[in-house]
Design a protein around this motif. Structure first.
Motif, PDB file in Angstrom:
ATOM      1  N   ILE A  44      24.991  48.791  30.922  1.00  0.00           N
ATOM      2  CA  ILE A  44      25.781  47.731  31.043  1.00  0.00           C
ATOM      3  C   ILE A  44      27.229  47.773  31.587  1.00  0.00           C
ATOM      4  N   ALA A  45      27.765  48.622  30.773  1.00  0.00           N
ATOM      5  CA  ALA A  45      29.080  48.856  31.089  1.00  0.00           C
ATOM      6  C   ALA A  45      29.306  49.210  32.810  1.00  0.00           C
ATOM      7  N   LEU A  46      28.272  50.059  33.358  1.00  0.00           N
ATOM      8  CA  LEU A  46      28.786  50.273  34.764  1.00  0.00           C
ATOM      9  C   LEU A  46      28.734  49.220  35.618  1.00  0.00           C
ATOM     10  N   GLY A  47      27.637  48.251  35.277  1.00  0.00           N
ATOM     11  CA  GLY A  47      27.522  47.185  36.230  1.00  0.00           C
ATOM     12  C   GLY A  47      28.695  46.197  36.182  1.00  0.00           C
ATOM     13  N   TYR A  48      29.198  46.070  34.979  1.00  0.00           N
ATOM     14  CA  TYR A  48      30.524  45.145  34.654  1.00  0.00           C
ATOM     15  C   TYR A  48      31.553  45.965  35.769  1.00  0.00           C
ATOM     16  N   THR A  49      31.624  47.084  35.485  1.00  0.00           N
ATOM     17  CA  THR A  49      32.685  47.921  35.941  1.00  0.00           C
ATOM     18  C   THR A  49      32.667  47.684  37.468  1.00  0.00           C
ATOM     19  N   VAL A  50      31.381  47.905  38.325  1.00  0.00           N
ATOM     20  CA  VAL A  50      31.312  47.936  39.667  1.00  0.00           C
ATOM     21  C   VAL A  50      31.447  46.383  39.982  1.00  0.00           C
ATOM     22  N   ASN A  51      30.690  45.324  39.314  1.00  0.00           N
ATOM     23  CA  ASN A  51      30.623  44.081  39.913  1.00  0.00           C
ATOM     24  C   ASN A  51      32.016  43.236  39.726  1.00  0.00           C
ATOM     25  N   LEU A  52      32.858  43.616  38.706  1.00  0.00           N
ATOM     26  CA  LEU A  52      33.856  42.841  38.071  1.00  0.00           C
ATOM     27  C   LEU A  52      35.164  43.683  38.019  1.00  0.00           C
ATOM     28  N   VAL A  53      35.257  44.749  37.314  1.00  0.00           N
ATOM     29  CA  VAL A  53      36.337  45.274  36.970  1.00  0.00           C
ATOM     30  C   VAL A  53      36.931  45.955  38.322  1.00  0.00           C
ATOM     31  N   ALA A  54      36.278  46.639  39.058  1.00  0.00           N
ATOM     32  CA  ALA A  54      36.619  47.368  40.297  1.00  0.00           C
ATOM     33  C   ALA A  54      37.351  46.380  41.302  1.00  0.00           C
ATOM     34  N   PRO A  55      36.782  45.037  41.564  1.00  0.00           N
ATOM     35  CA  PRO A  55      37.143  44.120  42.392  1.00  0.00           C
ATOM     36  C   PRO A  55      38.839  43.734  41.867  1.00  0.00           C
ATOM     37  N   ALA A  56      38.707  43.579  40.535  1.00  0.00           N
ATOM     38  CA  ALA A  56      40.118  43.102  39.954  1.00  0.00           C
ATOM     39  C   ALA A  56      41.203  44.205  40.145  1.00  0.00           C
ATOM     40  N   ILE A  57      40.811  45.469  39.791  1.00  0.00           N
ATOM     41  CA  ILE A  57      41.616  46.770  40.198  1.00  0.00           C
ATOM     42  C   ILE A  57      41.960  46.638  41.327  1.00  0.00           C
ATOM     43  N   LEU A  58      41.045  46.773  42.229  1.00  0.00           N
ATOM     44  CA  LEU A  58      41.484  46.784  43.673  1.00  0.00           C
ATOM     45  C   LEU A  58      42.477  45.863  44.343  1.00  0.00           C
ATOM     46  N   ALA A  59      42.172  44.402  43.920  1.00  0.00           N
ATOM     47  CA  ALA A  59      43.066  43.346  44.317  1.00  0.00           C
ATOM     48  C   ALA A  59      44.377  43.572  43.697  1.00  0.00           C
ATOM     49  N   SER A  60      44.487  44.001  42.618  1.00  0.00           N
ATOM     50  CA  SER A  60      45.976  44.263  42.173  1.00  0.00           C
ATOM     51  C   SER A  60      46.489  45.231  42.827  1.00  0.00           C
ATOM     52  N   ALA A  61      46.083  46.297  43.320  1.00  0.00           N
ATOM     53  CA  ALA A  61      46.759  47.254  43.974  1.00  0.00           C
ATOM     54  C   ALA A  61      47.187  46.808  45.337  1.00  0.00           C
ATOM     55  N   VAL A  62      46.344  45.767  45.979  1.00  0.00           N
ATOM     56  CA  VAL A  62      47.030  45.505  47.457  1.00  0.00           C
ATOM     57  C   VAL A  62      47.638  44.334  47.510  1.00  0.00           C
ATOM     58  N   VAL A  63      47.749  43.481  46.405  1.00  0.00           N
ATOM     59  CA  VAL A  63      48.422  42.312  46.412  1.00  0.00           C
ATOM     60  C   VAL A  63      50.054  42.480  46.552  1.00  0.00           C
ATOM     61  N   PRO A  64      50.771  43.215  45.974  1.00  0.00           N
ATOM     62  CA  PRO A  64      52.134  43.334  46.400  1.00  0.00           C
ATOM     63  C   PRO A  64      52.559  43.537  47.728  1.00  0.00           C
ATOM     64  N   GLN A  65      51.843  44.458  48.520  1.00  0.00           N
ATOM     65  CA  GLN A  65      52.128  44.565  49.992  1.00  0.00           C
ATOM     66  C   GLN A  65      51.666  43.292  50.793  1.00  0.00           C
ATOM     67  N   MET A  66      50.623  42.565  50.133  1.00  0.00           N
ATOM     68  CA  MET A  66      50.453  41.248  51.028  1.00  0.00           C
ATOM     69  C   MET A  66      51.389  40.272  50.563  1.00  0.00           C
ATOM     70  N   ILE A  67      51.989  40.306  49.350  1.00  0.00           N
ATOM     71  CA  ILE A  67      52.930  39.486  49.047  1.00  0.00           C
ATOM     72  C   ILE A  67      54.220  39.625  49.862  1.00  0.00           C
ATOM     73  N   ALA A  68      54.619  40.863  49.967  1.00  0.00           N
ATOM     74  CA  ALA A  68      55.769  41.169  51.060  1.00  0.00           C
ATOM     75  C   ALA A  68      55.681  40.892  52.251  1.00  0.00           C
ATOM     76  N   ARG A  69      54.476  40.965  52.845  1.00  0.00           N
ATOM     77  CA  ARG A  69      54.326  40.547  54.443  1.00  0.00           C
ATOM     78  C   ARG A  69      53.886  39.157  54.246  1.00  0.00           C
ATOM     79  N   ARG A  70      53.786  38.495  53.176  1.00  0.00           N
ATOM     80  CA  ARG A  70      53.315  37.035  53.149  1.00  0.00           C
ATOM     81  C   ARG A  70      52.091  36.861  54.123  1.00  0.00           C
ATOM     82  N   ASP A  71      51.048  37.836  54.004  1.00  0.00           N
ATOM     83  CA  ASP A  71      49.843  37.485  54.630  1.00  0.00           C
ATOM     84  C   ASP A  71      49.057  38.691  54.400  1.00  0.00           C
TER      85      ASP A  71
END
Length: 252
Positions: A93-120
């Motif tokens: 159960i924990a693995l499913g939530y990690t791959v399906n939801l936690v990973a997307p949130a963590i990876l999005a948080s990792a790339v957001v700063p550079q996208m904000i800086a580029r405004r794209d």
């Protein structure tokens, strides 16, 4: 010329039945595709070997993505389980939530700063109609995908006006190797249909190129989604026969 020409895309799940087709179509439109995979991906320009279910590996991947240019992040990797929730282990159960939801949130948080800086930039989350119509015997998967839809909406509002698109795409059942065994039997008994993987891949890539916000594949599913939001008891009754079918499969 495609808007994707020259875009640097990082994509999880490019080795699957849908993911492989999406990766190939993105490259056909001249995007540079880096696949996040557990083994080298032949149809990606580059492979990042990572286990999304491992917290340390996920943290390392996030650091790596923060240090490279990512024009488009596609969170497509997913895990699906069909059966009674009590038959799943805590780890599963924990693995499913990690791959399906936690990973997307963590990876999005990792790339957001550079996208904000580029405004794209663009973050693409591949959900499921089961996230809008929570489905019994897919309980953990449905609730994780519901969370992914909420993540997409919240992130879109948080990043509004900053040049960043957040795209949420919800396919319905797709004919891939993931539909096998008990799931295939259930769909046959319940007389459920599945979409061709190539058609779904086309819809996903078109939505990415168009920088769409929300895409739900399938007219009946869109109607049921609206009905579930306003009158869930009606959906309960509509699913009663399918619930009985699934319950009979796991009885005893």
């Amino acid at each position: 010329m495609s808007r994707l020409d020259g875009c640097r895309v990082v994509m999880t799940g490019p080795a699957g039945g849908i993911g492989s087709l999406v990766a190939q179509r993105l490259r056909a439109r001249r995007a540079h595709v880096t696949g996040v995979v557990r083994a080298a991906c032949a149809w990606c320009d580059e492979s990042l070997i990572t286990d999304l279910g491992d917290q340390e590996a996920l943290a390392a991947l996030a650091q790596s993505l923060a240090a490279r240019q990512v024009d488009i992040l596609v969170n497509l990797a997913g895990l699906q389980y069909f059966g009674p929730i009590e038959d799943q282990s805590a780890d599963r159960i924990a693995l499913g939530y990690t791959v399906n939801l936690v990973a997307p949130a963590i990876l999005a948080s990792a790339v957001v700063p550079q996208m904000i800086a580029r405004r794209d930039g663009q973050i693409v989350n591949i959900g499921s109609v089961m996230g809008a119509i929570p489905y019994p015997y897919f309980t953990a998967y449905s609730s994780a995908k519901a969370g992914l839809k909420a993540l997409s909406q919240a992130l879109r509002r948080e990043l509004s006006g900053r040049g960043i698109t957040v795209t949420h795409i919800a396919p319905r059942a797709v004919k891939t190797a993931a539909i096998a065994g008990a799931i295939e039997r259930f769909m046959t008994l319940a007389k459920m249909q599945a979409d061709r993987a190539d058609i779904v891949a086309d819809r996903i890539v078109d939505a990415i190129e168009a920088r769409a916000s929300d895409v739900s594949i399938g007219l009946p599913e869109r109607i049921f989604t609206q009905l579930n939001a306003t009158w869930p008891a009606a959906v309960d009754r509509g699913l009663a026969r399918q619930i009985a079918t699934a319950r009979s499969m796991f009885a005893g």
